[in-house]
Design a protein around this motif. Structure first.
Motif, short mmCIF file in Angstrom:
data_model
loop_
_atom_site.label_atom_id
_atom_site.label_comp_id
_atom_site.label_asym_id
_atom_site.label_seq_id
_atom_site.Cartn_x
_atom_site.Cartn_y
_atom_site.Cartn_z
N ILE A 251 27.80 51.06 44.79
CA ILE A 251 26.82 51.22 43.71
C ILE A 251 27.49 50.95 42.36
O ILE A 251 26.94 50.26 41.50
CB ILE A 251 26.20 52.64 43.75
CG1 ILE A 251 25.32 52.78 44.99
CG2 ILE A 251 25.39 52.93 42.49
CD1 ILE A 251 24.87 54.19 45.27
N LYS A 252 28.70 51.45 42.22
CA LYS A 252 29.45 51.25 40.97
C LYS A 252 29.67 49.76 40.73
O LYS A 252 29.43 49.22 39.65
CB LYS A 252 30.78 52.00 41.07
CG LYS A 252 31.54 52.09 39.76
CD LYS A 252 32.60 53.20 39.85
CE LYS A 252 33.55 53.08 38.64
NZ LYS A 252 34.76 52.29 39.00
N ARG A 253 30.11 49.06 41.79
CA ARG A 253 30.41 47.63 41.68
C ARG A 253 29.13 46.85 41.39
O ARG A 253 29.13 45.90 40.60
CB ARG A 253 31.05 47.16 42.99
CG ARG A 253 31.29 45.67 43.03
CD ARG A 253 32.54 45.29 43.79
NE ARG A 253 32.55 43.84 44.08
CZ ARG A 253 32.74 42.91 43.14
NH1 ARG A 253 32.92 43.23 41.88
NH2 ARG A 253 32.73 41.62 43.47
N LEU A 254 28.03 47.26 42.01
CA LEU A 254 26.75 46.59 41.79
C LEU A 254 26.34 46.71 40.32
O LEU A 254 25.96 45.73 39.68
CB LEU A 254 25.68 47.22 42.69
CG LEU A 254 24.28 46.63 42.59
CD1 LEU A 254 24.27 45.19 43.09
CD2 LEU A 254 23.29 47.45 43.41
N ASN A 255 26.52 47.92 39.75
CA ASN A 255 26.15 48.13 38.35
C ASN A 255 27.01 47.27 37.44
O ASN A 255 26.54 46.72 36.44
CB ASN A 255 26.32 49.61 37.96
CG ASN A 255 25.16 50.42 38.54
OD1 ASN A 255 24.09 49.87 38.76
ND2 ASN A 255 25.40 51.71 38.79
N GLU A 256 28.32 47.17 37.80
CA GLU A 256 29.22 46.33 37.00
C GLU A 256 28.75 44.88 37.01
O GLU A 256 28.72 44.22 35.98
CB GLU A 256 30.62 46.41 37.58
CG GLU A 256 31.42 47.63 37.13
CD GLU A 256 32.73 47.76 37.89
OE1 GLU A 256 33.31 48.86 37.85
OE2 GLU A 256 33.15 46.76 38.54
N LEU A 257 28.41 44.40 38.18
CA LEU A 257 27.98 43.01 38.33
C LEU A 257 26.72 42.73 37.52
O LEU A 257 26.59 41.69 36.87
CB LEU A 257 27.71 42.68 39.81
CG LEU A 257 28.95 42.43 40.66
CD1 LEU A 257 28.55 42.34 42.12
CD2 LEU A 257 29.67 41.18 40.23
N ILE A 258 25.77 43.67 37.57
CA ILE A 258 24.50 43.48 36.86
C ILE A 258 24.74 43.48 35.35
O ILE A 258 24.21 42.64 34.63
CB ILE A 258 23.50 44.59 37.25
CG1 ILE A 258 23.10 44.40 38.71
CG2 ILE A 258 22.27 44.54 36.35
CD1 ILE A 258 22.32 45.55 39.27
N SER A 259 25.58 44.43 34.89
CA SER A 259 25.74 44.55 33.43
C SER A 259 26.69 43.50 32.88
O SER A 259 26.67 43.22 31.69
CB SER A 259 26.24 45.96 33.08
OG SER A 259 27.39 46.23 33.85
N SER A 260 27.52 42.89 33.70
CA SER A 260 28.50 41.93 33.19
C SER A 260 27.84 40.67 32.63
O SER A 260 28.45 39.88 31.95
CB SER A 260 29.50 41.55 34.29
OG SER A 260 28.82 40.81 35.27
N ASP A 261 26.57 40.48 32.95
CA ASP A 261 25.85 39.29 32.49
C ASP A 261 25.67 39.26 30.97
O ASP A 261 25.71 38.20 30.37
CB ASP A 261 24.46 39.23 33.14
CG ASP A 261 24.51 38.33 34.37
OD1 ASP A 261 25.60 37.78 34.63
OD2 ASP A 261 23.48 38.18 35.06
N ASP A 262 25.44 40.45 30.35
CA ASP A 262 25.13 40.44 28.92
C ASP A 262 26.35 40.24 28.05
O ASP A 262 27.43 40.64 28.31
CB ASP A 262 24.49 41.78 28.48
CG ASP A 262 23.58 42.34 29.52
OD1 ASP A 262 22.43 41.90 29.63
OD2 ASP A 262 24.05 43.26 30.26
#
Lengths: 154, 187
Positions: free
Chosen positions: A143-154
């Motif tokens: 879950i932590k890694r997923l959140n990182e991946l999603i937020s890294s876009d901005d």
């Protein structure tokens, strides 16, 4: 546009009339109920000469003869079932649009049921597979890694 | 998707092809089964075309193998099969009986005297009532009866040399009908 609609209505009216006129026999009945039964019966049977027309819709000589036979049997007070048997004994299952269930006709009667069962089986298989795939839960690290991946876009 | 599942569309396609092949090759109306086959010939009472004093009934068809041919002068195919019927009448011991179906009796008698008469008896069925009893839906139709009057074979359409060789001759042999040596095999 309105002229076209009027033409279509006129043509369909004419077509309807010719269809009705092709099947009129002048017959006398003892009662309206007898007449209704006669009409229902000649609509029910298939003309043996013409592959897909009923007795009432055909001008073939044999259809005229069979209409007369049905008329005579109705006038003589026979039941609908007796008249069905009369025609079936002479002309076979062919004259019946609803053939009786037998070894030869089992195939056509069972196919819809078979297809229904097949469809239900496919539906059931797809659904149970979908359920299996949903049941995968993510661990805390994922879950932590997923959140990182999603937020890294901005 | 497993390897086996890849074959599902192909198998479905082959099944549809198979159903289509069987379905479309069934579309031969001459194979319409007769309801009368393997059943006794129906009872009837009718006038004779050639002997107006006489009445014909089912008992006139019993005792010998009999070929009952439904014909009419308005039927062109009846004319085309007429020579074959004359040949069968002359060359075998079968009893040939005509049913003059929905016809004019005077014209029918003229027709027989003009083209020859293969029949021992001709039944008059002016209004088609006997035709309905026989399940006739057109002319010509031909029924083969055994000694007891049971229908063993029905032909819808003309009796031609091929029908004689492939359909009638073997059944004549089964029924013990005498056939001239010249009539055996392909003509």
């Amino acid at each position: 546009m309105s002229k076209l609609i009027a033409l279509i209505i006129l043509l369909s009216g004419i077509m309807g009339l010719t269809h009705a006129a092709s099947t009129v026999d002048v017959l006398a009945f003892e009662s309206e109920q007898q007449q209704r039964r006669y009409k229902a019966l000649i609509d029910e049977f298939r003309c043996p000469k013409c592959l897909n027309t009923n007795l009432s819709g055909s001008d073939a000589p044999i259809a005229q003869d069979l209409r007369r036979s049905v008329y005579r049997l109705v006038r003589d007070g026979h039941t609908d079932q007796h008249i069905r048997d009369f025609l079936q004994q002479r002309y076979g299952d062919f004259v019946l649009y609803k053939p009786p269930f037998s070894g030869r006709t089992a195939f056509i009667w069972l196919i819809p049921i078979g297809l229904l069962l097949l469809g239900m089986a496919v539906l059931f298989a797809l659904q149970s597979r979908g359920r299996r795939q949903q049941a995968v839960a993510l661990s805390a690290a994922e879950i932590k890694r997923l959140n990182e991946l999603i937020s890294s876009d901005d | 998707m497993t390897r086996a599942q890849l074959f599902v569309p192909l198998i479905l396609f082959l099944v549809i092809c198979g159903v289509g092949y069987v379905g479309f090759s069934l579309n031969d109306r001459h194979q319409l089964p007769s309801a009368l086959l393997h059943k006794p010939f129906p009872e009837f009472h009718a006038a004779s075309l050639l002997d107006t004093e006489r009445r014909i009934s089912k008992k006139d068809l019993l005792g010998r193998p009999t070929l009952v041919n439904v014909w009419a002068t308005w039927c062109p195919t009846c004319k085309s099969e007429h020579d074959e019927l004359l040949r069968i009448a002359a060359g075998t011991d079968v009893r040939l009986v005509g049913v003059n179906y929905k016809d004019d009796s005077v014209q029918a008698r003229n027709w027989l005297s003009q083209f020859g008469n293969p029949y021992e008896l001709v039944i008059v069925d002016a209004d088609g009532a006997i035709g309905v009893e026989l399940g006739v839906y057109g002319a010509p139709e031909t029924f083969l009866l055994d000694r007891s009057g049971k229908v063993v074979y029905k032909r819808v359409g003309d009796v031609n040399p091929r029908i004689w060789r492939d359909e009638l001759q073997p059944r004549f042999a089964d029924l013990g009908v005498r056939v001239d040596p010249g009539m055996v095999g392909w003509q």
